[in-house]
Design a protein around this motif. Sequence first.
Motif, short mmCIF file in Angstrom:
data_model
loop_
_atom_site.label_atom_id
_atom_site.label_comp_id
_atom_site.label_asym_id
_atom_site.label_seq_id
_atom_site.Cartn_x
_atom_site.Cartn_y
_atom_site.Cartn_z
N THR A 22 0.84 -1.20 0.00
CA THR A 22 0.00 0.00 0.00
C THR A 22 0.88 1.25 0.00
N ARG A 25 2.38 1.79 -3.49
CA ARG A 25 1.39 2.34 -4.44
C ARG A 25 1.15 3.81 -4.18
N ASP A 29 2.18 6.92 -6.62
CA ASP A 29 1.12 7.83 -7.08
C ASP A 29 1.50 9.28 -6.79
#
Length: 117
Positions: A22, A25, A29
């Motif tokens: 997580t 990611r 981003d």
Amino acid sequence: MTEKEWRALLQSFVMGELDGLTFERRFLDGWRSDRDTLGASPYAIERLFYEVDAYCGFPELRGPQDLDEAGLRDATIEALAHFDQPRPPGPPRTSADLKDEKLLDDVRRAVARLGRS
């Protein structure tokens, strides 16, 4: 992302509120968002990018140069510890750099003129 948002993301991972996948990611981003908007990420984030890139959240796929979650967490702790470290100065600019910058400015002006036609 703002510096405050970056710090919050890193702290969430270090405190165990996010798992490695997580965090990876969300980090990527944010990094892409900064890059795509021509924003400058803090120097600590630019350095941490390479550690995030080396992270592999799947043990069966992890190679000898890949980081596991503990390694990524250690790198993140290090980034937080040096978060306010300024970016080191770049190499001295040369006349070739100045010519390249002038050429880029000329291209930008030409594109702007074409857009007004």
